[in-house]
Design an enzyme around this catalytic site. Structure first.
Site, mmCIF file in Angstrom:
data_model
loop_
_atom_site.group_PDB
_atom_site.id
_atom_site.type_symbol
_atom_site.label_atom_id
_atom_site.label_comp_id
_atom_site.label_asym_id
_atom_site.label_seq_id
_atom_site.Cartn_x
_atom_site.Cartn_y
_atom_site.Cartn_z
ATOM 1 C CG ASP A 1 -2.062 0.994 1.063
ATOM 2 O OD1 ASP A 1 -3.218 0.543 0.934
ATOM 3 O OD2 ASP A 1 -1.807 2.222 1.056
ATOM 4 C CB ILE A 2 0.849 4.209 -2.223
ATOM 5 C CG1 ILE A 2 1.965 5.072 -2.788
ATOM 6 C CG2 ILE A 2 -0.404 5.006 -1.959
ATOM 7 C CD1 ILE A 2 1.659 5.627 -4.173
ATOM 8 C CG ASN B 1 -12.149 -0.338 4.010
ATOM 9 O OD1 ASN B 1 -12.383 -0.932 5.054
ATOM 10 N ND2 ASN B 1 -11.044 0.355 3.802
ATOM 11 C CB VAL C 1 -9.289 2.164 -4.978
ATOM 12 C CG1 VAL C 1 -9.016 1.574 -6.365
ATOM 13 C CG2 VAL C 1 -8.257 3.246 -4.647
ATOM 14 C CG HIS D 1 -8.665 -2.643 -2.283
ATOM 15 N ND1 HIS D 1 -9.616 -1.990 -3.026
ATOM 16 C CD2 HIS D 1 -8.478 -1.899 -1.172
ATOM 17 C CE1 HIS D 1 -9.977 -0.888 -2.404
ATOM 18 N NE2 HIS D 1 -9.313 -0.812 -1.272
ATOM 19 C CG HIS E 1 -7.074 -2.484 3.185
ATOM 20 N ND1 HIS E 1 -6.260 -1.408 2.947
ATOM 21 C CD2 HIS E 1 -8.282 -2.162 2.663
ATOM 22 C CE1 HIS E 1 -6.945 -0.461 2.318
ATOM 23 N NE2 HIS E 1 -8.178 -0.895 2.136
HETATM 24 P P1 AMP Z 1 -9.764 1.844 0.311
HETATM 25 O O1 AMP Z 1 -9.820 3.161 0.999
HETATM 26 O O2 AMP Z 1 -10.204 0.692 1.147
HETATM 27 O O3 AMP Z 1 -10.461 1.893 -1.038
HETATM 28 O O4 AMP Z 1 -8.224 1.557 0.060
HETATM 29 C C1 AMP Z 1 -7.530 2.032 -1.048
HETATM 30 C C2 AMP Z 1 -6.087 1.843 -0.732
HETATM 31 O O5 AMP Z 1 -5.334 1.942 -1.922
HETATM 32 C C3 AMP Z 1 -5.524 2.888 0.240
HETATM 33 O O6 AMP Z 1 -4.989 2.241 1.388
HETATM 34 C C4 AMP Z 1 -4.468 3.599 -0.592
HETATM 35 O O7 AMP Z 1 -3.363 3.988 0.163
HETATM 36 C C5 AMP Z 1 -4.115 2.546 -1.626
HETATM 37 N N1 AMP Z 1 -3.562 3.058 -2.868
HETATM 38 C C6 AMP Z 1 -4.085 4.027 -3.647
HETATM 39 N N2 AMP Z 1 -3.311 4.218 -4.737
HETATM 40 C C7 AMP Z 1 -2.284 3.331 -4.640
HETATM 41 C C8 AMP Z 1 -1.138 3.028 -5.441
HETATM 42 N N3 AMP Z 1 -0.897 3.700 -6.578
HETATM 43 N N4 AMP Z 1 -0.297 2.067 -5.028
HETATM 44 C C9 AMP Z 1 -0.534 1.400 -3.873
HETATM 45 N N5 AMP Z 1 -1.589 1.634 -3.079
HETATM 46 C C10 AMP Z 1 -2.444 2.589 -3.453
#
Ligand code: AMP
Length: 119
Positions: free
Chosen positions: A30-31, A87, A96, A100, A102
């Site tokens: 995760d970024i 989520n 996003v 996914h 986490h």
């Molecule tokens: P959510 O809020 O559950 O939709 O989680 C989305 C996750 O994607 C967050 O923890 C972000 O930090 C992660 N994220 C968004 N863009 C990227 C990326 N380019 N590379 C890795 N993680 C990302």
């Protein structure tokens, strides 16, 4: 509308620290990590939310948990423990719209996991 930034990561159009890949799933760091270890396991199929999981996707979603466990064992935190959560939609904190898992680890995590958030 199914393309998100995760489609670009799957297609290697933007970089990510990839931890695991097969025909069905991809795992990457995760970024914006929320724990000492925080990575995401995603299906290559762009399923929008948990609500959009169809009967034919059940094995794929189970596979995400299997991938999480393989990485946990390989990285050595499986026995200490971890959290693997998805989520869903706005109240769930989804940002996003490509499902996914986490995976959070590396410290004792609190429960309940949420903080109040203003809409
Ligand atoms: P959510 O809020 O559950 O939709 O989680 C989305 C996750 O994607 C967050 O923890 C972000 O930090 C992660 N994220 C968004 N863009 C990227 C990326 N380019 N590379 C890795 N993680 C990302």
């Amino acid at each position: 509308m199914t393309d998100t930034i995760f489609t670009k990561i799957i297609n290697k159009e933007i970089p990510a620290e990839i931890l695991y890949e097969d025909d069905i799933a991809l795992a990457f760091s995760d970024i914006n990590p929320q724990a000492p270890i925080h990575f995401l396991v995603i299906p290559k199929k762009p399923i929008v939310t948990i609500n959009d999981i169809e009967s034919e996707d059940k094995a794929t979603v189970g596979h995400l948990y299997w991938v999480a466990a393989q990485i946990a064992k390989q990285k050595g935190f499986a026995q200490d423990g971890y959290r693997a959560v998805m989520n869903c939609n706005e109240d769930g904190g989804q940002t996003v719209y490509h499902i996914h898992l986490h995976v959070l680890a590396g410290k004792a995590l609190g429960w309940p996991p949420y903080q109040e958030r203003l809409k």
